[in-house]
Design a protein around this motif. Structure first.
Motif, short mmCIF file in Angstrom:
data_model
loop_
_atom_site.label_atom_id
_atom_site.label_comp_id
_atom_site.label_asym_id
_atom_site.label_seq_id
_atom_site.Cartn_x
_atom_site.Cartn_y
_atom_site.Cartn_z
N SER A 59 0.86 -1.20 0.00
CA SER A 59 0.00 0.00 0.00
C SER A 59 0.89 1.24 0.00
N THR A 60 0.27 2.40 0.04
CA THR A 60 1.04 3.65 -0.02
C THR A 60 1.33 4.22 1.35
N GLY A 61 1.00 3.51 2.40
CA GLY A 61 1.26 4.02 3.74
C GLY A 61 2.75 4.09 4.03
N GLU A 80 17.17 1.87 -2.17
CA GLU A 80 18.26 2.84 -2.14
C GLU A 80 18.14 3.84 -3.29
N GLY A 81 18.31 5.10 -2.97
CA GLY A 81 18.23 6.17 -3.96
C GLY A 81 16.81 6.63 -4.25
N LYS A 82 15.82 6.01 -3.63
CA LYS A 82 14.41 6.38 -3.87
C LYS A 82 13.71 6.69 -2.55
N VAL A 83 14.46 7.23 -1.62
CA VAL A 83 13.94 7.54 -0.28
C VAL A 83 13.47 8.99 -0.24
N PRO A 84 12.21 9.23 0.12
CA PRO A 84 11.74 10.61 0.25
C PRO A 84 12.41 11.28 1.45
N GLN A 85 12.80 12.53 1.28
CA GLN A 85 13.45 13.29 2.36
C GLN A 85 12.54 14.39 2.90
N ASP A 89 8.53 16.13 -2.05
CA ASP A 89 9.67 16.02 -2.96
C ASP A 89 9.41 14.94 -4.02
N LYS A 90 10.34 14.77 -4.94
CA LYS A 90 10.19 13.85 -6.07
C LYS A 90 9.78 12.45 -5.62
N TRP A 91 10.46 11.90 -4.61
CA TRP A 91 10.18 10.53 -4.19
C TRP A 91 8.93 10.43 -3.33
N ASP A 92 8.61 11.45 -2.59
CA ASP A 92 7.37 11.44 -1.82
C ASP A 92 6.18 11.36 -2.76
N GLU A 96 3.35 7.88 -3.83
CA GLU A 96 1.89 7.99 -3.68
C GLU A 96 1.19 7.05 -4.65
N THR A 97 1.86 6.67 -5.74
CA THR A 97 1.24 5.81 -6.75
C THR A 97 1.99 4.50 -6.96
#
Length: 110
Positions: A59-61, A80-85, A89-92, A96-97
């Motif tokens: 899920s997106t939680g 790795e490399g896809k962690v929202p900060q 931001d881009k990864w956050d 979501e999808t």
């Protein structure tokens, strides 16, 4: 006839020094207030200091976990490399999808 000499400045003349300084100061304050410190934008971190974000599997939680702990059941570390900060931001936005399946593969949200 002798015209009396008027030492006061005419209404259309230059402003005296103090009035000019006050007018310039007021203009600067007004400009700053109207622009609202443009370019200085507040960014909210995903997690607090001493924590890292984890993603809910399937899920997106998401949640934040102490740096000294492992994710609890049903949660996994972000790839790795896809962690929202920061929020938004881009990864956050990406997560979501998207999510991780039980095998750890990135999939679209069902």
């Amino acid at each position: 006839m002798i015209t009396p000499r008027n030492n006061r400045r005419a209404a259309s003349g230059s402003w005296p020094g103090k009035a000019r300084i006050a007018a310039v100061s007021a203009s600067a304050v007004a400009a700053l207030a109207l622009t609202g410190c443009a370019g200085w934008e507040y960014q909210e971190n995903i997690c607090s200091s001493g924590e890292y974000p984890v993603l809910s599997v399937g899920s997106t939680g998401s949640a934040c976990v102490s740096d000294e702990e492992q994710p609890s059941a049903g949660y996994a570390r972000y790839p790795e490399g896809k962690v929202p900060q920061e929020v938004g931001d881009k990864w956050d936005v990406y997560w979501e999808t998207h999510t991780l399946d039980k095998d750890g593969k990135i999939v679209d949200v069902p």
